[in-house]
Scaffold this motif. Sequence first.
Motif, PDB file in Angstrom:
ATOM      1  N   LYS A  12      32.975  45.193  30.575  1.00 53.74           N
ATOM      2  CA  LYS A  12      33.817  44.462  29.635  1.00 53.74           C
ATOM      3  C   LYS A  12      35.225  45.050  29.626  1.00 53.74           C
ATOM      4  CE  LYS A  12      34.105  42.829  24.837  1.00 53.74           C
ATOM      5  NZ  LYS A  12      34.450  41.467  25.268  1.00 53.74           N
ATOM      6  N   GLY A  13      36.225  44.211  29.870  1.00 48.86           N
ATOM      7  CA  GLY A  13      37.621  44.639  29.877  1.00 48.86           C
ATOM      8  C   GLY A  13      38.080  45.259  31.177  1.00 48.86           C
ATOM      9  N   THR A  14      37.161  45.401  32.165  1.00 48.21           N
ATOM     10  CA  THR A  14      37.533  45.924  33.486  1.00 48.21           C
ATOM     11  C   THR A  14      37.377  44.809  34.501  1.00 48.21           C
ATOM     12  OG1 THR A  14      36.817  48.170  32.951  1.00 48.21           O
ATOM     13  CG2 THR A  14      36.993  47.613  35.282  1.00 48.21           C
ATOM     14  N   TYR A  15      38.490  44.376  35.078  1.00 46.11           N
ATOM     15  CA  TYR A  15      38.474  43.288  36.049  1.00 46.11           C
ATOM     16  C   TYR A  15      38.693  43.854  37.451  1.00 46.11           C
ATOM     17  CZ  TYR A  15      39.097  40.521  31.817  1.00 46.11           C
ATOM     18  OH  TYR A  15      38.942  39.971  30.575  1.00 46.11           O
ATOM     19  N   ILE A  16      38.007  43.264  38.430  1.00 49.26           N
ATOM     20  CA  ILE A  16      38.167  43.661  39.820  1.00 49.26           C
ATOM     21  C   ILE A  16      38.699  42.479  40.612  1.00 49.26           C
ATOM     22  CG2 ILE A  16      37.028  44.495  41.908  1.00 49.26           C
ATOM     23  CD1 ILE A  16      37.077  46.600  39.750  1.00 49.26           C
ATOM     24  N   LEU A  17      39.882  42.652  41.188  1.00 47.34           N
ATOM     25  CA  LEU A  17      40.453  41.659  42.094  1.00 47.34           C
ATOM     26  C   LEU A  17      39.998  41.962  43.514  1.00 47.34           C
ATOM     27  CD1 LEU A  17      42.330  40.996  39.685  1.00 47.34           C
ATOM     28  CD2 LEU A  17      44.222  40.858  41.313  1.00 47.34           C
ATOM     29  N   ASP A  18      39.532  40.946  44.209  1.00 46.41           N
ATOM     30  CA  ASP A  18      39.185  41.061  45.625  1.00 46.41           C
ATOM     31  C   ASP A  18      40.228  40.270  46.412  1.00 46.41           C
ATOM     32  OD1 ASP A  18      38.158  41.022  48.180  1.00 46.41           O
ATOM     33  OD2 ASP A  18      36.201  40.185  47.624  1.00 46.41           O
ATOM     34  N   MET A  19      41.038  40.988  47.217  1.00 47.85           N
ATOM     35  CA  MET A  19      42.094  40.326  47.994  1.00 47.85           C
ATOM     36  C   MET A  19      41.562  39.661  49.265  1.00 47.85           C
ATOM     37  SD  MET A  19      44.434  40.921  45.870  1.00 47.85           S
ATOM     38  CE  MET A  19      45.720  40.059  46.764  1.00 47.85           C
ATOM     39  N   GLY A  20      40.259  39.882  49.567  1.00 49.36           N
ATOM     40  CA  GLY A  20      39.664  39.219  50.715  1.00 49.36           C
ATOM     41  C   GLY A  20      39.874  39.926  52.037  1.00 49.36           C
TER      42      GLY A  20
END
Length: 298
Positions: free
Chosen positions: A215-223
């Motif tokens: 909760k409150g921790t987001y992970i971006l995957d740039m691919g």
Amino acid sequence: MVEGHVFHRSHRRLAARYFRKEFTTDKKPEKATLYISGLGLYKLFINGQKIGEQELSPTPTDYTKSVKYNTFDITDAIKEGPNAIGTILGNGRFYSMRPPGIPHGPLAEIKHFGYPKMILQLEIDYPDGNKQVITSNDTWKVTADGPIIANNEFDGEEYDARKEMPGWNKTGFDDHTWLQAESVQPPGGKLESQLNPNIRVMETIRPVNISEPEKGTYILDMGQNMVGWVSMKVKGKKGEQVSLRFAEVLKEDGLLYMDNIRGAIVTDTYTLKGTGEESWEPSFVYHGFRYVEIKGFP
């Protein structure tokens, strides 16, 4: 400095230096050429306008052996009457990312050259054959009390938007609280024109996925694995802080795998000024990454 001490785990933090100089032209120039070496890295502005597409420039060297300068035709940026030059100096590999004197391991090879410094010359040619020359000297003003409060290739960049100085690189800015610049010793290397192209942005990539493993921790995957940085738009309250931490691999739980990063912090932080939508990207760091952990996003 206390001699005899070795700092194995110390993280070095140094704010960016902001320089400014106003000058006046009697008429529109026929040609204006600017030469600059800002060490370790620089951003250059004329009358508030960013000059060039270069990033993370100039080329790093062993500064005791050679120092590169860049050349710009800024004829169109100079106007008749008052003008202003503004530069920002980042640390790059000039101000070492870790204290000198570490005896073993990959950090043992890192050199330290001192605090950021700059040499600049602007040559203005007029249609009547006259010439005006502006150089970096002790008539310039300087401050380290700007929004880039730390920048480091290992640890990331820290930006506090509450410390922004609107108009600092334009004419008429009140710089009475700024310090007088001082002449300092050059790093020792031969000053020579940089022949290789500067780094510049080649592509803009959008994330292919965003997850929230906690909760409150987001992970971006740039691919893909890439070298660069994140550009961010955010809206929130004054003083709220967003952190961006970078990694190449995820653990099974979906969080960043950091063991291969060792002692590097690899985190950019942005403190909001709280005035509507804010846009930001770092000026003096880059990261090798595929995944970005975002915390504190309002």
